[in-house]
Design a protein around this motif. Structure first.
Motif, short mmCIF file in Angstrom:
data_model
loop_
_atom_site.label_atom_id
_atom_site.label_comp_id
_atom_site.label_asym_id
_atom_site.label_seq_id
_atom_site.Cartn_x
_atom_site.Cartn_y
_atom_site.Cartn_z
N ALA A 157 0.95 4.03 -3.03
CA ALA A 157 0.66 5.46 -2.75
C ALA A 157 1.80 6.33 -3.27
N ARG A 186 1.79 6.70 -7.02
CA ARG A 186 0.73 7.60 -7.52
C ARG A 186 1.24 9.03 -7.64
N ALA A 211 0.84 -1.21 0.00
CA ALA A 211 0.00 0.00 0.00
C ALA A 211 0.87 1.25 0.00
N ALA A 212 1.95 1.23 0.78
CA ALA A 212 2.83 2.41 0.85
C ALA A 212 3.51 2.65 -0.50
#
Ligand code: PLP
Length: 385
Positions: free
Chosen positions: A133, A136, A129-130
């Motif tokens: 992110a 992005r 997830a990190a």
């Protein structure tokens, strides 16, 4: 550049017997700052050593072949190599860097970001997830250090490179901990491979140096040009010594990692050890990835001593066979306490965020006899009872 020669042969023999002047078997050392012009407007292959030198060029060619790249630039240190790659970034660019990288790398990136030279996101690259992110944010560069220093975390180079490229980023891998003998990041998708040649490539703890290999010829040319503009190129004498060390890279690292495997198994069983970090252990979270992307597990490992600061002090004062010193990758075994040594400059907050505890000890396993090293560690543990 011939790519189908066995890598060990390249390390041992690239440039051997190629001297056209006198037939020297060992490539000559060109200790000259400058080169004659053949005539007016007739520069030869080399004109000034900051820009280019045959001794440095041979080391660059050898490392580029070993890494499967288009070309390499030899720098005065590993940090200069990292900075050379950072120099490709502009002030609006974002770099995604590991939160648990070598402390000097962390310090350099954080300091340049603080000056507004680029933006940085330090992330745990094994945290899906990190990483998603951070990607992005459309980074220009993703820096990977695997296995990481000092926690030996393993990052899937192919998976991260694929995602980074989809986000428009170039990928640089610091391959210092393994060397091309055990891991070849370009074949896994990297654009740049960075080395502190101070470590395994030279292997004798007597030269500080660095290298950047580029997969793409244009990138290789740009790095070479920029290294001349900024003057970060390494000295010819250092290149000569580093190539001499590199000749034995494969047998050195093969024996060193055999011993490291034995030591890791010994530490994992030891009651005074709270955790052992070595990708060769089946218990290591990155074991399967390491097995897939590496051809060996290397000779670096770290472990958490059970106890606190007092135990750490007693252990490092009593241990034998491992010299208390920074650096790694040499023929001699070293022990380091990252919190007060290699990673002190990160600051306690960043260290704790990265999981680098005050009881973590890092070992660089050398070429001494395995039983002597195990006996030396036993002396350290003996001081705790
Ligand atoms: N990268 C890694 C993984 C390192 O461990 C180090 C030094 O310890 C460096 C880069 C920096 O290299 P140098 O000390 O040659 O500047």
């Amino acid at each position: 550049m011939s790519l189908n020669r066995n890598l060990q042969t390249i390390a041992a023999a690239n440039g051997i017997g190629a001297d056209a002047n006198f037939g020297a078997v060992t490539p000559p050392l060109y200790l000259t700052t400058t080169f004659t012009f053949a005539g007016y407007e007739q520069a030869r292959a080399y004109d000034y050593t900051r820009a280019g030198n045959p001794s440095r060029a041979l080391l660059a060619d050898t490392i580029a072949q070993l890494e499967g790249g288009a070309g390499a630039t030899i720098t005065a240190s590993g940090m200069a190599a990292i900075d050379l790659v950072l120099g490709t970034l502009g002030s609006d660019d974002l770099i995604v860097a590991p939160h648990d990288c070598y402390g000097g790398t962390y310090r350099l990136i954080a300091a340049r970001a603080a000056k507004g030279q680029f933006n940085v996101a330090f992330v745990d690259q094994s945290d899906e997830a990190a990483l998603a992110a951070a990607l992005r944010g459309r980074p220009a560069l993703v820096l990977i250090e695997t296995p990481s220093n000092p926690l030996m975390r393993v990052v899937d180079i192919h998976a991260v490179s694929t995602r980074a490229k989809a986000a428009g980023a170039k990928v640089a891998v610091d391959n210092t901990f393994l060397s091309p003998a055990l891991q070849r990041p370009i074949a896994l998708g990297a654009d740049y491979v960075i080395h502190s040649t101070t470590k395994y490539l030279n292997g004798h703890s007597d030269v500080v140096g660095g290298a950047v290999v580029a997969a793409d010829p244009d990138d290789a040319a740009q790095l070479a040009e920029w290294s001349n503009i900024t003057g970060v190129t390494g000295a010819p004498f250092d290149a000569f010594l580093t190539l001499r060390g590199l000749r034995t890279l494969f047998p050195r690292i093969a024996q060193q990692q055999r011993t490291a495997g034995t030591i890791a198994a010994y530490l994992e069983r030891h009651p005074r050890v709270a955790a052992t970090h070595y990708p060769g252990l089946a218990s290591h979270p990155g074991h399967a990835i390491a097995q897939a992307q590496q051809t060996g597990f290397g000779a670096m490992l770290s472990f958490e001593l059970a106890g606190g600061a007092d135990e750490v002090r007693r252990f490092v004062e009593a241990v034998e066979g491992f010299t208390l010193a920074e650096s790694l990758g040499g023929v001699e075994s070293l022990i380091a306490h990252p919190a007060t040594m290699t990673h002190a400059s990160m600051g306690a907050e960043a260290r704790h965020a990265a999981g680098i505890s005050d009881t973590l000890l890092r070992l660089s396993v050398g070429l001494e006899a395995e039983e002597d090293l195990v006996a030396g560690l036993e002396r350290g543990f003996g001081a705790l009872t």
